[in-house]
Write a protein that holds these residues in place. Structure first.
Motif, short mmCIF file in Angstrom:
data_model
loop_
_atom_site.label_atom_id
_atom_site.label_comp_id
_atom_site.label_asym_id
_atom_site.label_seq_id
_atom_site.Cartn_x
_atom_site.Cartn_y
_atom_site.Cartn_z
N ASN A 91 23.35 -15.43 57.58
CA ASN A 91 23.92 -16.75 57.29
C ASN A 91 25.05 -16.99 58.28
OD1 ASN A 91 22.34 -17.28 55.01
ND2 ASN A 91 23.82 -16.34 53.64
N ARG A 112 30.95 -9.35 50.72
CA ARG A 112 31.23 -10.68 50.19
C ARG A 112 30.59 -10.95 48.84
NH1 ARG A 112 35.74 -11.82 51.85
NH2 ARG A 112 35.96 -12.11 54.06
N THR A 124 25.73 -9.36 50.48
CA THR A 124 26.09 -10.15 51.65
C THR A 124 27.35 -9.54 52.25
OG1 THR A 124 25.13 -12.15 50.70
CG2 THR A 124 26.68 -12.44 52.53
N GLN A 126 30.16 -9.85 55.40
CA GLN A 126 30.72 -10.62 56.51
C GLN A 126 31.07 -9.64 57.63
OE1 GLN A 126 34.66 -12.34 56.27
NE2 GLN A 126 33.97 -14.09 57.46
N ASN A 127 30.48 -9.86 58.79
CA ASN A 127 30.70 -9.03 59.96
C ASN A 127 31.57 -9.77 60.95
OD1 ASN A 127 28.56 -6.80 59.48
ND2 ASN A 127 27.48 -8.73 59.13
N ASP A 142 27.39 -13.48 58.67
CA ASP A 142 27.11 -12.91 57.36
C ASP A 142 25.71 -12.33 57.38
OD1 ASP A 142 29.55 -13.82 56.46
OD2 ASP A 142 28.73 -15.54 55.38
N SER A 143 25.59 -11.04 57.09
CA SER A 143 24.27 -10.41 57.02
C SER A 143 23.94 -10.12 55.56
CB SER A 143 24.20 -9.15 57.87
OG SER A 143 25.25 -8.28 57.57
#
Length: 149
Positions: A91, A112, A124, A126-127, A142-143
């Motif tokens: 995302n 997240r 989820t 956040q990278n 976001d993966s």
């Protein structure tokens, strides 16, 4: 950490990877694999006269590190008592700053969300892919992973 323990870590850092060098060889290999041979990536002499003053990594090369060296497992998180963790998607991907060849990158991963499924937990993450010595990150994405129980 177990799947049951994941919700207690929402909003917290769950991994910080080691620094990964971005070499011209890596950029050239990515260009060969994808067919993206734009001069700003593969021609150091011409790129030096371009808008970034040096050759830069492909944005998708930076993003692709999330599948390996910057993955949840590669970044140092081991989810115990699970059968398998798979990449489910992304995302909101943004390429914030160019990555010059010779730079080093690392991923800062923050959990997240955690959503239960029938035989998995979907998380989820956040990278923030940092560039050593620079204020702005290379990429923020976001993966989403499915952790099968």
């Amino acid at each position: 950490m177990t799947p049951e323990e994941l919700p207690a870590h929402i909003g917290q850092e769950i991994a910080r990877s080691a620094w990964v060098p971005v070499t011209q060889e890596r950029v050239n290999a990515f260009a060969q694999a994808t067919g993206d041979h734009q001069f700003i990536h593969v021609d150091p002499e011409r790129a030096a006269a371009g808008p970034f003053g040096a050759p830069i990594a492909h944005g998708f090369l930076t993003l692709s590190l999330l599948a390996g060296e910057f993955s949840v497992q590669g970044g140092g998180v081991k989810i115990e008592n699970s059968r398998l963790t798979v990449n489910y998607g992304l995302n909101k991907v943004r390429f914030v700053a160019p990555v010059r060849v010779g730079a080093r990158l690392r991923n800062h991963a923050v959990l997240r969300s955690v959503e239960p499924g029938p035989d998995y937990v979907q998380i989820t993450v956040q990278n923030t892919i940092e560039i050593e010595g620079e204020a702005r990150p290379a990429c923020v994405a976001d993966s989403i992973f499915r952790v099968y129980l």
